[in-house]
Design an enzyme around this catalytic site. Structure first.
Site, PDB file in Angstrom:
ATOM      1  N   GLU A  75       0.875  -1.177   0.000  1.00  0.00           N
ATOM      2  CA  GLU A  75       0.000   0.000   0.000  1.00  0.00           C
ATOM      3  C   GLU A  75       0.904   1.216   0.000  1.00  0.00           C
ATOM      4  O   GLU A  75       1.669   1.428   0.945  1.00  0.00           O
ATOM      5  CB  GLU A  75      -0.912   0.012   1.225  1.00  0.00           C
ATOM      6  CG  GLU A  75      -1.851   1.209   1.250  1.00  0.00           C
ATOM      7  CD  GLU A  75      -2.280   1.577   2.657  1.00  0.00           C
ATOM      8  OE1 GLU A  75      -2.145   2.773   3.017  1.00  0.00           O
ATOM      9  OE2 GLU A  75      -2.747   0.697   3.389  1.00  0.00           O
TER      10      GLU A  75
ATOM     11  N   CYS B 105      -3.306   7.626   5.422  1.00  0.00           N
ATOM     12  CA  CYS B 105      -3.151   7.324   4.008  1.00  0.00           C
ATOM     13  C   CYS B 105      -4.396   7.676   3.212  1.00  0.00           C
ATOM     14  O   CYS B 105      -4.343   7.786   1.987  1.00  0.00           O
ATOM     15  CB  CYS B 105      -2.823   5.844   3.814  1.00  0.00           C
ATOM     16  SG  CYS B 105      -3.980   4.718   4.616  1.00  0.00           S
TER      17      CYS B 105
END
Length: 470
Positions: free
Chosen positions: A223, A260
């Site tokens: 990620e 994020c």
């Protein structure tokens, strides 16, 4: 052999020993880790506060999420769903000719190297989602502790090791390593079967490339970066402008902008610049806490400075603190010449407002974005946004309606990933029960005698399965 290779070798031995352990017993290992972490809450949270600069309330919630996640994944594997059992009996009249007896199930891949994230000391760290899902899959884990909170990582790691030992798990099923050299070894060791990573695009891509250059490449579930743009229709902007601005400010400054899923771009209809500046006055009242590390704060300041220096970009509002909350503004047309407006992440409490002439400009702008973890639409009943949503669904792993992307629920339908650079494996998720499948692979057994089949594949076995297409 190095200490890291010793741990990987021990993990491989533990993985082999665990292969025949029933899923119900593996589920018990995860529950034991959850219970032990909960029992050490009063020790772990203050340690995390000291190392991360994050608030106690935030970290209490994050530890609660971590414990819940372990228990949810334990329930999932105990129910047998990730095994994806499929049985096709012999069929002499099968349409393409006689069909053999075929039985398929998912099996664990082996040793998984997990890289902890700086911004989530619990939920995406030592006992976080990648570790939990790999253990749930039946894999062993060697976790590379993030340098932002090494003391917390070491203590959490010791707690996990003790919990697994007390629950009867094989020695070496979980361990931790530290440092850059260990990170490289973890990716390159021949016994490592997969990697789970959460972090920067640059760091993740460097490790991904190493994983692909191995003599035997391995899956790298990374990620990486995401801008998480938010698109506002004319109708929504006219109807609830103040509400949208308040939600925007709250979302991009939450946790000092170190999520994020922070909305890094807000796309709104053209507005009077002075009025917009006045409406964003809430930003000037935000005093950000310290960021996770000094190096992150320095990179944040540089990123904001670089964005403000780009043609057509102005600073619209700023707050206070060592990591200064900042809103910048530009016309969306500037992105045609400065694609960095749509691609450069400012990790911290800053966001860019892009103004468009109207709804007709939303789709062309959306098509210019790279892969994202999230995209959001703020609209009203009757808004014609079907084309916009269709474009956004191709760009992101999660599409939100009239909400804010910060906050990722741990559940069955969650997808936390997206097209590159949001992740290196867009078909997979790092959050939710589906995260387990990253660390499994299918094996089909053809015409095997029942006593040699894994018990779950035998006729009469319980649990979810598809038999002869039904």
């Amino acid at each position: 052999m190095s200490a890291t290779s010793d741990r990987i070798a021990a993990a491989h031995g533990a993985y082999l020993a665990a292969l025949t352990v029933p899923v119900e017993e593996r589920a018990g290992w995860l529950r034991a880790v959850a219970e032990t972490l909960e029992a050490h809450r009063a020790e772990l949270v203050p340690l995390a506060v000291r190392e991360s600069h994050l608030g106690a309330a935030r970290l209490e919630g994050e530890l609660t999420r971590t414990v819940f996640q372990l228990r949810l994944l334990a329930d999932e594997i105990a129910g047998g769903h990730p095994l994806d059992v499929v049985v096709d009996h012999v069929d002499a009249g099968w349409g393409m000719g006689p069909r053999p007896d075929l039985r398929r199930m998912n099996v664990p891949v082996g040793v998984v190297g997990v890289f902890g994230a700086s911004n989530f000391p619990f939920a995406f760290s030592v006992a976080g989602g990648d570790t939990a899902s790999a253990l749930a899959a039946g894999c062993a884990v060697v976790h590379k502790v993030h340098e932002a909170h090494e003391e917390l990582g070491a203590r959490t790691g010791a707690i996990v090791v003790d919990a697994l030992a007390a629950a009867g798990a094989p020695d070496g099923l979980f361990s931790v390593v530290f440092g850059r050299d260990a990170a490289v070894e973890l990716v390159e060791d021949p016994l490592t079967a997969a990697i789970g990573f959460t972090g920067s695009t640059a760091g993740g891509r460097a490790l991904f490339d190493r994983a692909m250059r191995r003599p035997v490449p391995i899956p790298f579930y990374g990620e990486l970066g995401s801008i998480n743009p938010v698109f506002v229709t004319e109708h929504a902007w006219a109807t609830r402008r103040q509400e949208i601005i308040a939600g925007f400010v709250g979302s991009f400054t939450l946790g000092v902008g170190q999520f994020c899923t922070k909305p890094g771009v807000l796309v709104v209809p053209e507005a009077d610049r002075a009025a917009l500046q006045e409406e964003l006055a809430a930003v000037t009242e935000v005093q950000a806490a310290e960021m996770l590390t000094d190096s992150l704060r320095e990179r944040y300041a540089h990123a904001v400075e670089a964005m403000a220096a780009r043609p057509g970009v102005e600073v619209l509002a700023q707050g206070s603190g060592r990591a200064v909350p900042t809103v910048l503004v530009a016309e969306a047309a500037a992105a045609a010449a400065e694609h960095a407006l749509l691609t450069e992440e400012m990790f911290g409490p800053a966001s860019l407002v892009l103004t468009v002439a109207g709804d007709a400009d939303l789709v062309p702008l959306a098509e210019r974005f790279e892969g994202q973890l999230t995209v959001t639409v703020h609209g009203e009943p009757g808004d014609d946004v079907a084309s916009l949503v269709a474009v956004l669904a191709r760009r992101a792993g999660r599409v939100l309606w009239n909400g804010w992307p910060t906050g990722v629920s741990v559940t069955w339908a969650q997808h936390h990933g997206g097209p590159y650079p949001a992740s290196t494996a867009p078909a997979t998720t790092s959050v939710g029960t589906a995260a387990i499948t990253r660390f499994l692979r299918p094996v089909a057994f053809q015409d095997f005698p029942a006593d040699l089949l894994p018990p779950v594949l035998r006729d009469g076995a319980t649990g979810p399965r598809r038999v002869d297409g039904r």
